[in-house]
Write an enzyme that holds these catalytic residues in place. Structure first.
Site, PDB file in Angstrom:
ATOM      1  N   GLU A  87      -8.803  -2.673   5.880  1.00 38.66           N
ATOM      2  CA  GLU A  87      -8.685  -3.608   6.998  1.00 38.66           C
ATOM      3  C   GLU A  87      -7.384  -4.399   6.940  1.00 38.66           C
ATOM      4  OE1 GLU A  87     -13.056  -2.983   6.024  1.00 38.66           O
ATOM      5  OE2 GLU A  87     -11.235  -3.400   4.897  1.00 38.66           O
TER       6      GLU A  87
ATOM      7  N   ASN B  53      -4.585  -3.183   5.796  1.00 42.68           N
ATOM      8  CA  ASN B  53      -3.554  -2.257   6.261  1.00 42.68           C
ATOM      9  C   ASN B  53      -3.508  -2.184   7.784  1.00 42.68           C
ATOM     10  OD1 ASN B  53      -3.190  -1.692   3.542  1.00 42.68           O
ATOM     11  ND2 ASN B  53      -4.359   0.211   3.602  1.00 42.68           N
TER      12      ASN B  53
ATOM     13  N   TYR C 116      -7.347  -0.928  -7.987  1.00 48.74           N
ATOM     14  CA  TYR C 116      -7.654   0.495  -8.142  1.00 48.74           C
ATOM     15  C   TYR C 116      -6.423   1.232  -8.634  1.00 48.74           C
ATOM     16  CZ  TYR C 116      -5.603   1.712  -3.495  1.00 48.74           C
ATOM     17  OH  TYR C 116      -4.771   1.919  -2.409  1.00 48.74           O
TER      18      TYR C 116
ATOM     19  N   ASP D  16     -11.608  -0.418  -9.724  1.00 51.12           N
ATOM     20  CA  ASP D  16     -11.947  -1.504 -10.650  1.00 51.12           C
ATOM     21  C   ASP D  16     -12.125  -2.753  -9.790  1.00 51.12           C
ATOM     22  OD1 ASP D  16     -12.369  -3.134 -12.826  1.00 51.12           O
ATOM     23  OD2 ASP D  16     -10.250  -3.302 -13.346  1.00 51.12           O
ATOM     24  N   ARG D  17     -13.240  -2.777  -9.027  1.00 53.00           N
ATOM     25  CA  ARG D  17     -13.397  -3.827  -8.031  1.00 53.00           C
ATOM     26  C   ARG D  17     -14.739  -4.553  -8.118  1.00 53.00           C
ATOM     27  NH1 ARG D  17     -12.784  -0.165  -2.739  1.00 53.00           N
ATOM     28  NH2 ARG D  17     -12.684  -2.199  -1.702  1.00 53.00           N
TER      29      ARG D  17
ATOM     30  N   ARG E 145     -16.766   6.311   1.320  1.00 59.95           N
ATOM     31  CA  ARG E 145     -16.187   6.566   0.001  1.00 59.95           C
ATOM     32  C   ARG E 145     -17.317   6.896  -0.971  1.00 59.95           C
ATOM     33  NH1 ARG E 145     -12.478   6.722   2.856  1.00 59.95           N
ATOM     34  NH2 ARG E 145     -10.499   5.587   2.780  1.00 59.95           N
TER      35      ARG E 145
ATOM     36  N   GLY F 265      -4.851   6.960   7.171  1.00 62.38           N
ATOM     37  CA  GLY F 265      -5.969   6.780   8.093  1.00 62.38           C
ATOM     38  C   GLY F 265      -5.973   5.411   8.742  1.00 62.38           C
ATOM     39  N   ASP F 266      -5.571   4.400   7.990  1.00 62.42           N
ATOM     40  CA  ASP F 266      -5.499   3.040   8.538  1.00 62.42           C
ATOM     41  C   ASP F 266      -4.386   2.936   9.575  1.00 62.42           C
ATOM     42  OD1 ASP F 266      -7.502   2.363   6.683  1.00 62.42           O
ATOM     43  OD2 ASP F 266      -5.990   1.995   5.145  1.00 62.42           O
TER      44      ASP F 266
ATOM     45  N   ASP G  30       0.562   1.058   0.694  1.00 56.76           N
ATOM     46  CA  ASP G  30      -0.588   1.256   1.566  1.00 56.76           C
ATOM     47  C   ASP G  30      -0.288   0.978   3.033  1.00 56.76           C
ATOM     48  OD1 ASP G  30      -1.570   0.948  -1.140  1.00 56.76           O
ATOM     49  OD2 ASP G  30      -3.567   0.713  -0.303  1.00 56.76           O
TER      50      ASP G  30
END
Length: 337
Positions: free
Chosen positions: A36, A38, A89, A105-106, A169, A278-279, A315
């Site tokens: 979001e 991005n 990540y 790693d979130r 995902r 994709g964003d 990104d």
């Protein structure tokens, strides 16, 4: 200037150099990004007044996120400070036939612990034209699933156009969990990004004849989705063919009023960074809808924006409207009836 609101998590991304595996590398490139965020950055570069709603820790990493967003013209008025960590990540860059790999790693990030009482929806949505969120946000916590549904309902009550990207995902949750979370949102969505596999595995639509062309199959699934959720006006997706980690083809799809519009096929022969493509496409679709572009021009613009994103590190898509339009002029759309 139209006000756009997006809600989601922004993370710190660590990437290896091409040809290096995570277990062998001594250096990692750093970028900030999230689905979001991005989209917000792209739309800011397209000239909109964009606001990113999220939560970051009140430490140097959180302040770096704020600086990153502001450097791209994204407003941070609704960026909540608190919690203990910024999600991150790791990307092991792909080469040739070896695909890129992502490690998240979130868990327990500041954003994953965001509560609805920390947000003032009246203020956030005041004067807004469009609200965008994705399925990634839903995957992070039960509280965020409730918050997202609340936000979409509030936006619709205010007459704001809503946009949702399935963005499934598999490393974050199961198909069953995703289906249970996504379905309640769809009655409040105007613009939806999803594809054939989403329709089958997340919405439970019966598979059609596999011998049909991919365009015919997509029209079938989009038609079924609109039967289930007639409020959804626009549906979009991309067809991507992976030749190698550095060579793909990309084509944009837009479904509107029972017809499928397609961009030309972009042959991206030297991919610099695929993440965020994709964003960039989603932001291009939203731009075309906001500007009321003809459907052929809209999908050509969105696909061109995505193709351009593949040529820059990080990104975020860093191209202006004029740059995308100039690139897309040589990318006429077609209509598939």
């Amino acid at each position: 200037m139209k006000k756009i609101v997006t809600l989601g998590e922004i993370m710190l991304r660590f990437s290896t150099n091409a040809g290096e595996r995570l277990q062998q590398t001594n250096t990692l490139s750093m970028h900030y990004g999230g689905a979001e965020a991005n989209v917000a950055v792209s739309l800011a570069h397209f000239g909109y007044q964009t606001y990113f709603v999220s939560k970051v820790p009140n430490n140097p990493l959180g302040r770096a996120v704020e600086r990153h967003l502001k450097s791209h013209g994204v407003h941070t008025d609704y960026l909540v400070k608190g919690g203990e960590r910024l999600g991150s990540y790791y990307v092991e860059s792909g080469v040739g036939e070896r695909s890129a790999q992502v490690i998240y790693d979130r868990k327990y990030s500041s954003f994953s612990n965001l509560k609805s009482e920390e947000l003032n929806f009246e203020e956030i949505f005041n004067g807004a034209h469009l609200f965008h969120v994705s399925g990634i946000t839903l995957a992070l916590s039960a509280e965020l699933r409730k918050l997202t549904l609340q936000a979409l309902k509030f936006a619709k009550e205010k007459g704001i156009t809503t946009s949702f990207d399935f963005n499934y995902r598999a490393k974050l949750w199961s198909q069953q969990e995703a289906a249970e979370a996504i379905k309640p949102l769809l009655p409040y969505v105007d613009i939806c990004s999803c594809g054939e596999l989403d329709a089958i595995h997340l919405l439970g639509i019966e598979e059609t004849d596999p011998s049909l062309s991919k365009e015919e199959r997509l029209c079938y699934y989009y038609g079924k989705i609109q039967e289930m959720y007639p409020n959804i006006q626009y549906m979009c997706s991309t067809f991507r063919k992976v030749i190698s980690a550095s060579e793909n083809t990309l084509q944009g799809n837009l479904y509107l009023d029972g017809e499928l519009y397609q961009s030309k096929v972009h042959h991206i022969s030297q991919i610099v960074d695929r993440i965020g493509g994709g964003d960039a496409f989603m932001a291009g679709v939203l731009y075309g809808i906001l500007e009321k572009l003809p459907s052929n021009q809209l999908i050509s613009f969105a696909a061109a924006a995505s193709a351009l994103k593949h040529t820059v590190h990080g990104d975020c898509n860093l191209f202006s409207t004029d740059e995308v339009l100039s690139f897309a002029e040589n990318a006429p759309g077609k209509i598939v009836r």
